[in-house]
Enzyme design. Structure first.
Site, mmCIF file in Angstrom:
data_model
loop_
_atom_site.group_PDB
_atom_site.id
_atom_site.type_symbol
_atom_site.label_atom_id
_atom_site.label_comp_id
_atom_site.label_asym_id
_atom_site.label_seq_id
_atom_site.Cartn_x
_atom_site.Cartn_y
_atom_site.Cartn_z
ATOM 1 N N THR A 71 0.716 -1.042 -0.223
ATOM 2 C CA THR A 71 0.220 0.046 0.331
ATOM 3 C C THR A 71 1.176 0.901 0.018
ATOM 4 O O THR A 71 0.443 2.619 -0.821
ATOM 5 C CB THR A 71 -0.478 -0.266 1.428
ATOM 6 O OG1 THR A 71 -1.757 -0.715 0.995
ATOM 7 C CG2 THR A 71 -1.571 1.175 1.157
ATOM 8 N N ASN A 150 -6.373 -9.052 -8.371
ATOM 9 C CA ASN A 150 -6.053 -10.242 -6.959
ATOM 10 C C ASN A 150 -7.276 -10.864 -6.764
ATOM 11 O O ASN A 150 -7.449 -11.931 -6.247
ATOM 12 C CB ASN A 150 -6.013 -8.680 -5.371
ATOM 13 C CG ASN A 150 -6.625 -7.782 -5.971
ATOM 14 O OD1 ASN A 150 -6.672 -7.183 -6.690
ATOM 15 N ND2 ASN A 150 -7.082 -7.718 -4.911
ATOM 16 N N GLN A 180 0.447 -9.392 -6.762
ATOM 17 C CA GLN A 180 -0.225 -10.922 -6.458
ATOM 18 C C GLN A 180 1.081 -11.702 -7.869
ATOM 19 O O GLN A 180 0.429 -12.635 -8.123
ATOM 20 C CB GLN A 180 -1.638 -10.703 -7.505
ATOM 21 C CG GLN A 180 -2.299 -10.424 -6.525
ATOM 22 C CD GLN A 180 -2.210 -11.218 -4.459
ATOM 23 O OE1 GLN A 180 -2.069 -12.476 -4.691
ATOM 24 N NE2 GLN A 180 -3.079 -10.250 -3.656
ATOM 25 N N SER A 200 5.400 -6.902 -2.445
ATOM 26 C CA SER A 200 4.247 -7.365 -0.620
ATOM 27 C C SER A 200 5.377 -8.204 -0.126
ATOM 28 O O SER A 200 4.780 -9.653 -0.608
ATOM 29 C CB SER A 200 3.552 -7.054 -0.320
ATOM 30 O OG SER A 200 3.009 -7.172 1.024
ATOM 31 N N GLY A 201 5.878 -8.609 1.655
ATOM 32 C CA GLY A 201 6.453 -9.731 1.886
ATOM 33 C C GLY A 201 5.445 -10.439 1.937
ATOM 34 O O GLY A 201 5.250 -11.252 2.523
ATOM 35 N N HIS A 202 4.475 -9.607 2.273
ATOM 36 C CA HIS A 202 3.131 -10.719 3.363
ATOM 37 C C HIS A 202 2.621 -12.014 2.559
ATOM 38 O O HIS A 202 1.880 -12.716 2.761
ATOM 39 C CB HIS A 202 2.540 -10.102 4.381
ATOM 40 C CG HIS A 202 1.255 -9.198 3.871
ATOM 41 N ND1 HIS A 202 -0.443 -10.114 3.839
ATOM 42 C CD2 HIS A 202 1.393 -8.092 3.237
ATOM 43 C CE1 HIS A 202 -0.674 -9.010 3.085
ATOM 44 N NE2 HIS A 202 0.050 -8.214 3.044
ATOM 45 N N THR A 238 14.626 4.225 10.039
ATOM 46 C CA THR A 238 15.002 3.202 10.657
ATOM 47 C C THR A 238 14.504 2.067 9.675
ATOM 48 O O THR A 238 13.990 1.608 10.375
ATOM 49 C CB THR A 238 15.161 2.982 11.807
ATOM 50 O OG1 THR A 238 15.943 4.525 12.227
ATOM 51 C CG2 THR A 238 16.393 1.524 12.156
ATOM 52 N N CYS A 322 -9.315 -7.518 1.349
ATOM 53 C CA CYS A 322 -9.339 -4.915 1.464
ATOM 54 C C CYS A 322 -10.652 -4.967 1.023
ATOM 55 O O CYS A 322 -11.044 -3.927 1.280
ATOM 56 C CB CYS A 322 -8.317 -4.442 0.410
ATOM 57 S SG CYS A 322 -7.206 -5.760 0.770
HETATM 58 N N1 PLP Z 1 -2.052 -4.256 -4.825
HETATM 59 C C1 PLP Z 1 -2.748 -5.670 -4.655
HETATM 60 C C2 PLP Z 1 -3.114 -6.444 -5.928
HETATM 61 C C3 PLP Z 1 -2.692 -6.631 -3.560
HETATM 62 O O1 PLP Z 1 -3.530 -7.924 -3.669
HETATM 63 C C4 PLP Z 1 -2.615 -5.708 -2.137
HETATM 64 C C5 PLP Z 1 -3.163 -6.427 -1.142
HETATM 65 O O2 PLP Z 1 -4.421 -7.706 -1.167
HETATM 66 C C6 PLP Z 1 -1.968 -4.363 -1.756
HETATM 67 C C7 PLP Z 1 -1.876 -4.167 -3.522
HETATM 68 C C8 PLP Z 1 -1.491 -4.022 -0.631
HETATM 69 O O3 PLP Z 1 -0.504 -4.918 -0.138
HETATM 70 P P1 PLP Z 1 -0.337 -4.552 1.120
HETATM 71 O O4 PLP Z 1 -0.858 -5.657 2.134
HETATM 72 O O5 PLP Z 1 1.248 -5.287 1.391
HETATM 73 O O6 PLP Z 1 -0.442 -3.614 1.456
#
Ligand code: PLP
Length: 376
Positions: A71, A150, A180, A200-202, A238, A322
């Site tokens: 994000t 996504n 994704q 994104s890491g997660h 940091t 989301c």
């Molecule tokens: N962009 C896409 C296509 C996503 O699927 C997501 C999260 O579901 C994000 C951005 C946002 O990622 P983060 O959760 O790391 O903010």
């Protein structure tokens, strides 16, 4: 028993990432900006991690910056480019099916005098690079699209889009939200038209709280944060050495080719088993990745189905995590009708998903249809 089929929302952290973060937290806990030896050692872990990402993306390690999540990477890319180029033009192009972290960022920019054009998919639910070419003009400063959607897993032709918009306006900045796709599909940034890329890491077996942004050499962003000058002042604060190390370890342990073969096998198996159920239609077409399958189950609302499956330890999504509870604008843009949208489920695989998980899911879906439709 737990069958986790919501890997697009987030993934379980892998052992490699856990080990790397524990090492960084317990042994290399110094501030990477400190001038002493321990600070230098922590900084070296960051440099090593950047090398992993540069290797994964085929770019230079000096083009990698860390953020707290995608994000943030998306906001930095979009708002940072808009402010850096506001004297050149005010037009931004994106698509109807972006993640809210892109759509809300451009919405904010509209309040700041920028003009936003959102491209629709064609009737067949795919995007055509020529539509982006047509929309681009000499006032266009930024184009932002995702690589993989996504909710349904649609793959956008990012190379073609990037080349098309630069053919029209060579200085336009092209940002790609690769959340994704990163760690799941091969991505080569060398000689590509992509200037900025978010990940994104997660979503790739690392913990939450870490993201990255690729900034092509020479591309300038106005920072969103001001502070101590870390990461060349583009993203001060940091650096989280444990999360950066975890992210790199997770990415290093992924075998994209092997995983893709596994996902293809799982998707084919799932689709063939779903064909046993008359009430199920598949919303993800052949232009979609093999690790995301979006379906609609006639007569059973998404949330009801989700909670029914949950009783059996099966976890899926009713859309994107989301967009809790809201009607999916993505499915709408891709041509699904209201009934299909209200009954949609997203099934997303991880490298650990097994065929037996799919059998269990399909059996429970069948049971759900019998039980829940009768209840109505
Ligand atoms: N962009 C896409 C296509 C996503 O699927 C997501 C999260 O579901 C994000 C951005 C946002 O990622 P983060 O959760 O790391 O903010």
């Amino acid at each position: 028993m737990e069958i986790y089929l919501d890997n697009c929302a987030t993934t379980k952290v892998c052992e490699e990432a856990i080990r790397a973060s524990v090492y960084a937290m317990s042994e290399q806990y110094a501030n990477p900006s400190s001038l002493h030896k321990k600070g230098f050692e922590a900084e070296k872990l960051i440099t090593d991690a950047k090398r992993v990402f540069a290797n994964a993306l085929s770019c230079d390690e000096r083009e990698i910056y860390f953020t707290s999540c995608a994000t943030e990477s998306n906001n930095m890319s979009i708002i940072g480019t808009a402010f850096a180029k506001k004297r050149v033009g005010n037009k931004i192009i994106t698509t109807q099916i972006e993640h809210p972290s892109v759509l809300q960022a451009v919405k904010y920019l509209e309040t700041q005098g920028f003009e936003v054009v959102t491209i629709k998919p064609g009737k067949d639910g795919s995007f055509n690079a020529e539509d982006f070419y047509d929309a681009t003009d000499d006032k266009t400063i930024l184009v932002s699209t995702m690589l993989v959607n996504n909710e349904v897993g649609l793959i956008l032709p990012v190379d073609e889009i990037g080349k098309a918009v630069k053919r029209k306006t060579p200085d336009v900045i092209y940002h790609v939200d690769a959340v994704q796709a990163f760690g799941k599909l091969p991505i080569k940034l060398k000689n590509s038209p992509i200037d900025l890329l978010s990940a994104s890491g997660h979503k790739t077996y690392a913990p939450k709280g870490i993201g990255l942004i690729y900034i092509k050499k020479g591309v300038r962003l106005t920072p969103l944060l001001y502070g101590g000058g870390q990461q060349k002042g583009i993203r001060p604060g940091t650096e989280s050495v444990p999360l950066i190390c975890a992210f790199a370890a997770a990415v290093e342990s992924i075998d994209i080719k092997e995983n893709l073969e596994h996902y293809n096998m799982l998707k084919n198996y799932l689709i063939s088993r779903l064909s046993e159920i008359e009430e199920v239609s598949v919303n993800s077409n052949e232009n979609c990745v093999p690790y995301i399958v979006n379906i609609s189950v006639k007569g059973v609302r998404s949330e009801v189905n989700l909670h029914f499956l949950e009783q059996y330890g099966i976890f899926v999504s009713s859309g994107s995590a989301c967009a809790k509870g809201e009607k999916s604008y993505v499915l709408k843009a891709l041509g699904c009708n209201d009934k299909q949208i209200d009954t949609a489920l997203r099934i997303s695989f991880s490298k650990d998903t097994q065929k037996s998980d799919i059998d269990e899911l399909v059996d429970r879906l069948k049971l759900g249809i019998k039980t829940l439709i009768k209840l109505k």
